[in-house]
Design a protein around this motif. Structure first.
Motif, PDB file in Angstrom:
ATOM      1  N   MET A  61      -7.012   5.907   1.555  1.00 18.70           N
ATOM      2  CA  MET A  61      -7.074   5.121   0.490  1.00 18.70           C
ATOM      3  C   MET A  61      -7.099   5.475  -0.619  1.00 18.70           C
ATOM      4  N   VAL A  88       0.879  -1.045   0.114  1.00 17.17           N
ATOM      5  CA  VAL A  88       0.019  -0.237  -0.164  1.00 17.17           C
ATOM      6  C   VAL A  88       0.725   1.321  -0.022  1.00 17.17           C
ATOM      7  N   ASP A 135      -7.152  -4.726  -3.019  1.00 17.33           N
ATOM      8  CA  ASP A 135      -7.512  -4.109  -1.643  1.00 17.33           C
ATOM      9  C   ASP A 135      -8.908  -4.556  -0.997  1.00 17.33           C
ATOM     10  N   PHE A 172      -1.837   4.527   0.351  1.00 12.51           N
ATOM     11  CA  PHE A 172      -2.663   4.580   1.816  1.00 12.51           C
ATOM     12  C   PHE A 172      -1.768   5.581   2.455  1.00 12.51           C
ATOM     13  N   LEU A 185      -7.281   2.784  -5.336  1.00 11.89           N
ATOM     14  CA  LEU A 185      -7.758   1.434  -5.104  1.00 11.89           C
ATOM     15  C   LEU A 185      -7.664   0.493  -6.148  1.00 11.89           C
TER      16      LEU A 185
END
Length: 124
Positions: free
Chosen positions: A82, A63, A89, A67, A85
């Motif tokens: 986030m 991530v 995920d 993120f 995406l």
């Protein structure tokens, strides 16, 4: 410490969501806060963690760059922003807390307190 996660839902690939985790009980600022996720049939995976001061944060490799974890001690709340995406995920996301101290943040066994989880689903 009691933790309540919220903000999950359905998003399209490339979209964004923000998760929140409200904490109550013991002094929030004494704890390191983390986010983990668990997809069906997989182990619970470290996503991100942040120190009590908010000065140091850690992210899992999957991530990084997408993120961002942050916290507001005045509101006893930690956030997970986030972006970008991906379908991979998709998981149930859990917030967790552990006592400050030590240098390991990714090991879920170190976290004594867990929220109930919030579902994030990313469609392609």
């Amino acid at each position: 410490v009691q933790l309540q996660a919220s903000g999950g839902g359905l998003a399209q690939a490339g979209g964004s969501l923000r998760l929140s985790c409200a904490a109550s009980g013991r002094i929030f600022s004494e704890y390191v806060m983390g986010w983990f996720r668990q997809a069906p049939g997989k182990e619970r995976e470290f996503v991100a963690a942040i120190t009590w001061s908010g000065g140091i944060s850690y992210s899992g490799d999957s991530v990084k760059g997408r993120f961002t974890i942050s916290r507001d001690n005045a509101k006893n709340t930690v956030y997970l922003q986030m972006k970008s995406l991906k379908p991979e995920d998709t998981a149930v996301y859990y917030c967790a807390a552990k006592r400050a101290g030590g240098s390991v943040y990714f090991d879920r066994r170190l976290y004594a307190y867990w929220g109930q989880g919030t579902q994030v689903t990313v469609s392609s």
